[in-house]
Design an enzyme around this catalytic site. Structure first.
Site, short mmCIF file in Angstrom:
data_model
loop_
_atom_site.label_atom_id
_atom_site.label_comp_id
_atom_site.label_asym_id
_atom_site.label_seq_id
_atom_site.Cartn_x
_atom_site.Cartn_y
_atom_site.Cartn_z
N VAL A 9 -48.34 -20.25 -5.03
CA VAL A 9 -47.15 -19.90 -4.25
C VAL A 9 -47.02 -18.39 -4.21
CG1 VAL A 9 -45.90 -22.01 -4.87
CG2 VAL A 9 -45.66 -19.97 -6.29
N SER A 10 -46.18 -17.92 -3.29
CA SER A 10 -45.87 -16.50 -3.20
C SER A 10 -44.62 -16.21 -4.02
CB SER A 10 -45.63 -16.08 -1.75
OG SER A 10 -46.78 -16.36 -0.97
N THR A 11 -44.42 -14.95 -4.38
CA THR A 11 -43.23 -14.58 -5.15
C THR A 11 -41.98 -15.03 -4.41
OG1 THR A 11 -44.36 -12.66 -6.05
CG2 THR A 11 -41.97 -12.64 -6.13
#
Length: 209
Positions: A30-32
């Site tokens: 996932v992205s931040t």
């Protein structure tokens, strides 16, 4: 590698030698700020993953410690499962590199949304397709490079690397001597890690523990 991971690998190797069965290992990325890792994990566990490795990517960082840990943990005959292929790479080049690594280590690939399973006889063809695409990409890059050099020469320009800023290299060595990792020193100063390692070898500077 942590002691716990090392013990798990020894145990799994013993089980494989006894029963000859591979495991499904999940990978979620996932992205931040993205809260979807729980959803990915649930779907991977429902697909049979005995363990799920995760990465939270931030900015332009290319480091994926979770994936690296999975590849170390996995053994030949295991299957790496993802919810969809873009979890394995943010670009086609990154995806192809990862797929080639898996194939080289005898690890199958399972993508739930694309319904790709390379552990099957039909799915093995997917690995060959990925390999062909990777070869095609390398040829394109090579041709573009040659075309760029030819165009630059036609304009009277001499292609080549930009001169190395030795002041940055020396500053990086100072950071390493102060127990900063070569990777972090390279990131802070905007130079390649290989440059720092090369200079460390030349000067006899040891990597910080």
């Amino acid at each position: 590698m942590g002691e716990a991971i090392a013990l798990q690998i020894v145990h799994r190797t013993t089980v494989w030698e006894t029963h000859g069965m591979g495991d499904i290992l999940g990978y979620a990325r996932v992205s931040t700020g993205d809260q979807d890792v729980a959803g990915q994990t649930m779907r991977l566990e429902e697909a049979g993953a005995i363990k799920v490795f995760t990465d939270v990517m931030s900015g332009k960082s290319m480091e994926r410690p979770g994936l690296a840990e999975l590849i170390v943990y996995a053994r030949k005959g295991d299957t790496l499962a993802v919810v969809r292929l873009d979890r394995l790479g943010r670009s086609l080049a990154e995806l192809l590199t990862t797929v080639e690594t898996l194939r080289g280590q005898g690890i199958a690939l399972l993508s739930l949304e694309e319904k790709i399973d390379t552990s099957s006889a039909a799915g093995e063809l997917i690995f060959h397709v990925f390999g062909a695409i990777a070869h095609f990409e390398r040829r394109l890059i090579s041709e573009r490079t040659r075309d760029g050099i030819a165009a630059a020469r036609a304009k009277g320009k001499l292609p080549g690397r930009q001169p190395l800023d030795m002041s940055k290299v020396h500053a990086a060595i100072k950071l390493v001597e102060a127990s900063i990792s070569p990777t972090e020193a390279a990131r802070q100063l905007g130079i390649g890690r290989s440059t720092i390692y090369r200079e460390m070898r030349r000067l006899g500077v040891e990597r910080p523990i």
